[in-house]
Design a protein around this motif. Structure first.
Motif, PDB file in Angstrom:
ATOM      1  N   GLU A  97       0.851  -1.196   0.000  1.00 36.65           N
ATOM      2  CA  GLU A  97       0.000   0.000   0.000  1.00 36.65           C
ATOM      3  C   GLU A  97       0.885   1.243   0.000  1.00 36.65           C
ATOM      4  N   LYS A  98       0.685   2.145  -0.961  1.00 37.75           N
ATOM      5  CA  LYS A  98       1.479   3.366  -1.018  1.00 37.75           C
ATOM      6  C   LYS A  98       1.136   4.281   0.155  1.00 37.75           C
ATOM      7  N   ALA A  99       2.156   4.682   0.883  1.00 36.38           N
ATOM      8  CA  ALA A  99       1.945   5.524   2.064  1.00 36.38           C
ATOM      9  C   ALA A  99       1.275   6.840   1.702  1.00 36.38           C
ATOM     10  N   ILE A 100       1.621   7.409   0.564  1.00 34.51           N
ATOM     11  CA  ILE A 100       1.042   8.698   0.177  1.00 34.51           C
ATOM     12  C   ILE A 100      -0.444   8.555  -0.102  1.00 34.51           C
ATOM     13  N   ASP A 101      -0.842   7.445  -0.701  1.00 38.19           N
ATOM     14  CA  ASP A 101      -2.277   7.205  -0.910  1.00 38.19           C
ATOM     15  C   ASP A 101      -2.986   6.982   0.425  1.00 38.19           C
ATOM     16  N   MET A 102      -2.363   6.232   1.318  1.00 37.88           N
ATOM     17  CA  MET A 102      -2.966   5.957   2.615  1.00 37.88           C
ATOM     18  C   MET A 102      -3.139   7.231   3.435  1.00 37.88           C
ATOM     19  N   ALA A 103      -2.194   8.166   3.299  1.00 39.73           N
ATOM     20  CA  ALA A 103      -2.255   9.395   4.098  1.00 39.73           C
ATOM     21  C   ALA A 103      -3.489  10.218   3.793  1.00 39.73           C
ATOM     22  N   ARG A 104      -4.120  10.000   2.655  1.00 38.54           N
ATOM     23  CA  ARG A 104      -5.324  10.751   2.294  1.00 38.54           C
ATOM     24  C   ARG A 104      -6.559  10.260   3.050  1.00 38.54           C
ATOM     25  N   ARG A 105      -6.460   9.053   3.634  1.00 34.58           N
ATOM     26  CA  ARG A 105      -7.680   8.480   4.221  1.00 34.58           C
ATOM     27  C   ARG A 105      -7.457   7.692   5.510  1.00 34.58           C
ATOM     28  N   ALA A 106      -6.276   7.109   5.707  1.00 34.93           N
ATOM     29  CA  ALA A 106      -6.077   6.154   6.801  1.00 34.93           C
ATOM     30  C   ALA A 106      -5.682   6.845   8.097  1.00 34.93           C
ATOM     31  N   THR A 107      -5.964   6.176   9.207  1.00 33.64           N
ATOM     32  CA  THR A 107      -5.480   6.607  10.515  1.00 33.64           C
ATOM     33  C   THR A 107      -4.175   5.881  10.835  1.00 33.64           C
ATOM     34  N   ILE A 200      -7.973  22.444  16.429  1.00 30.91           N
ATOM     35  CA  ILE A 200      -9.300  22.280  15.859  1.00 30.91           C
ATOM     36  C   ILE A 200      -9.315  21.020  15.000  1.00 30.91           C
ATOM     37  N   GLU A 201     -10.513  20.607  14.566  1.00 34.12           N
ATOM     38  CA  GLU A 201     -10.659  19.338  13.847  1.00 34.12           C
ATOM     39  C   GLU A 201      -9.845  19.316  12.557  1.00 34.12           C
ATOM     40  N   ARG A 202      -9.794  20.426  11.828  1.00 31.90           N
ATOM     41  CA  ARG A 202      -9.042  20.455  10.575  1.00 31.90           C
ATOM     42  C   ARG A 202      -7.563  20.209  10.819  1.00 31.90           C
ATOM     43  N   ASP A 203      -7.040  20.724  11.924  1.00 31.69           N
ATOM     44  CA  ASP A 203      -5.639  20.489  12.259  1.00 31.69           C
ATOM     45  C   ASP A 203      -5.393  19.041  12.642  1.00 31.69           C
ATOM     46  N   ALA A 204      -6.379  18.391  13.233  1.00 35.65           N
ATOM     47  CA  ALA A 204      -6.243  16.980  13.577  1.00 35.65           C
ATOM     48  C   ALA A 204      -6.004  16.143  12.329  1.00 35.65           C
ATOM     49  N   ASP A 205      -6.616  16.523  11.231  1.00 40.31           N
ATOM     50  CA  ASP A 205      -6.423  15.776   9.988  1.00 40.31           C
ATOM     51  C   ASP A 205      -4.996  15.930   9.473  1.00 40.31           C
ATOM     52  N   LEU A 206      -4.399  17.081   9.695  1.00 42.38           N
ATOM     53  CA  LEU A 206      -3.002  17.275   9.303  1.00 42.38           C
ATOM     54  C   LEU A 206      -2.076  16.421  10.174  1.00 42.38           C
ATOM     55  N   VAL A 207      -2.376  16.305  11.456  1.00 41.25           N
ATOM     56  CA  VAL A 207      -1.622  15.405  12.330  1.00 41.25           C
ATOM     57  C   VAL A 207      -1.720  13.976  11.804  1.00 41.25           C
ATOM     58  N   ARG A 208      -2.917  13.571  11.378  1.00 45.28           N
ATOM     59  CA  ARG A 208      -3.112  12.230  10.824  1.00 45.28           C
ATOM     60  C   ARG A 208      -2.223  12.012   9.595  1.00 45.28           C
ATOM     61  N   HIS A 209      -2.202  12.985   8.699  1.00 48.31           N
ATOM     62  CA  HIS A 209      -1.339  12.905   7.523  1.00 48.31           C
ATOM     63  C   HIS A 209       0.116  12.637   7.926  1.00 48.31           C
ATOM     64  N   ALA A 210       0.604  13.432   8.867  1.00 44.99           N
ATOM     65  CA  ALA A 210       2.006  13.328   9.276  1.00 44.99           C
ATOM     66  C   ALA A 210       2.308  11.962   9.892  1.00 44.99           C
ATOM     67  N   LEU A 211       1.405  11.451  10.707  1.00 44.93           N
ATOM     68  CA  LEU A 211       1.620  10.167  11.363  1.00 44.93           C
ATOM     69  C   LEU A 211       1.687   9.032  10.350  1.00 44.93           C
ATOM     70  N   VAL A 212       0.787   9.033   9.383  1.00 44.22           N
ATOM     71  CA  VAL A 212       0.755   7.955   8.396  1.00 44.22           C
ATOM     72  C   VAL A 212       1.990   8.003   7.498  1.00 44.22           C
ATOM     73  N   LEU A 213       2.361   9.191   7.041  1.00 45.10           N
ATOM     74  CA  LEU A 213       3.517   9.321   6.154  1.00 45.10           C
ATOM     75  C   LEU A 213       4.826   8.960   6.851  1.00 45.10           C
ATOM     76  N   GLY A 214       4.894   9.164   8.158  1.00 43.39           N
ATOM     77  CA  GLY A 214       6.140   8.929   8.891  1.00 43.39           C
ATOM     78  C   GLY A 214       6.224   7.609   9.611  1.00 43.39           C
TER      79      GLY A 214
END
Length: 386
Positions: A97-107, A200-214
């Motif tokens: 699974e490509k990490a960049i694709d997963m970062a758009r949706r996965a936790t 805020i909730e929108r920032d939480a999604d950015l945290v999710r992106h960073a966690l999945v990519l890293g």
């Protein structure tokens, strides 16, 4: 005795090899060329002349390549077989699974299940917070303290099944999130971090992106440390603690701190900050990649998701223009931490929380099916009587 110098400066090394500065740094980071601080100027480095000569003669193995994972070990490297992560030109691929694709949706939890091979059962189900100890200090100190406690308490990983280890890994990852921001409702880890950091909730999604990519990347010192400890039969927490210990060194967590400091300086005057680093060391923290000639795809993905304010985006634009190299993932993390105003050690906290998932994956992989990891020491010191 030879009159050739044992250690040479950067300019001599570049001239001898006929390569660019980033390629020299790539050789150093992969152990192809030994480096040490210059005794006369600790801010500069010296390079082993013998290693450079060996590379020129073709004995040092191939230069860094775009795709890692299938080639044999080069001189001084360990070969570890794993099905967890492939480094491709499009970034890491987690078990296909490509990490960049997963970062758009996965936790991070979903990403962990893939990295851990937990397809039949959700190891995060029915997890409960542990509230008996609250650790003080910085994010880094709390992670070390919490993992050390688990390493002391948990059972050996030897002789246990995959599901048992996966549930234990989930409890460790959950507990480390609690160590960072305190206990609370059992939300997803990125939501709990955002809640603890007052986002805020929108920032939480950015945290999710960073966690999945890293979550995982190449076989660096932290991954190797985690696998060696797991291979000894120690607990998963002990393996993760070894990974965190190696990660805290100057190449990873230490470099993140350096990049974060650079971001703070460059936010006031990006051009002056870049010029100062180029003048002192010939490189700028947060720019250039050892693996991706065209730039780290994870950095591009995270920066795009971040929607950075103008002053932070200017750091990227000025740095890339003046260095001729793209922003890397460490800079992307530092910029995200700065935008979100995460407390002290914010970039380190994000990176370490993400990498815990990968260290636990490699610990399980080694404990369950990994081949023995052995290294041989060749003594080159003084011999009695000579």
């Amino acid at each position: 005795m030879s009159d050739k110098p044992e250690w040479i400066d950067r300019e001599t090394a570049l001239s001898s090899l006929g390569v660019k500065t980033q390629t020299l740094y790539a050789y150093v980071s992969r152990g192809r060329i030994a480096a040490r601080p210059d005794p006369d100027n600790p801010r500069r480095s010296l390079y082993a002349a013998s290693d450079i000569q060996r590379l020129k003669s073709g004995e040092g193995g191939p230069s860094p390549v775009a795709i890692r994972g299938s080639s044999g070990a080069a001189r001084g490297e360990a070969l570890v077989e794993s099905q967890i992560t492939l480094i491709s030109p499009e970034g890491p691929v987690y078990r296909g699974e490509k990490a960049i694709d997963m970062a758009r949706r996965a936790t991070l939890e979903q990403t962990s299940r893939i990295l851990w091979g937990a397809f039949d059962e959700d190891p995060f189900a029915n997890q409960r917070p542990r509230v008996d100890v609250i650790f003080p200090g910085t994010a880094r100190q709390r992670l070390f303290a919490a993992l050390a406690r688990r390493a002391d308490e948990d059972a050996s990983s030897r002789g246990r099944g995959a599901r048992s280890l996966q549930r234990e890994a989930a409890s460790i990852l959950n507990e480390m999130a609690d160590a960072l921001v305190g206990t609370g409702p059992r939300l997803h880890i990125h939501q709990r971090l955002a809640r603890g950091w007052k986002m805020i909730e929108r920032d939480a999604d950015l945290v999710r992106h960073a966690l999945v990519l890293g979550a995982d990347h190449e076989l660096d010192s932290s991954v190797l440390a985690a696998r060696v400890v797991a291979g000894s039969g120690a607990s998963l927490a002990a393996a993760a603690l070894a990974g965190l210990s190696a990660f805290s060194g100057p190449e990873n967590g230490g470099a993140l701190s350096q990049v974060s400091t650079f971001v703070n300086d460059a936010r006031r005057d990006a051009r002056a900050a870049v010029r100062a680093h180029l003048g002192e060391t010939g490189q700028v923290p947060g720019f250039g990649s050892n693996l991706y000639a065209g730039g780290d795809p994870r950095a591009r993905a995270l920066i795009e998701a971040a929607r950075l304010p103008d002053d932070l985006r200017a750091i990227i634009e000025v740095g890339e223009t003046m260095t001729g190299t793209p922003a890397n993932f460490k800079l992307a993390l530092a910029l995200v931490a700065r935008k979100l105003e995460i407390p002290r050690d914010g970039a380190f906290a994000l990176a370490a929380c993400a990498r815990l998932s990968g260290w636990l994956a490699h610990g399980m992989d080694q404990a369950l099916s990994g081949s023995p990891l052995r290294a041989r020491l060749r003594y080159v010191g003084e011999t009695p009587g000579r």
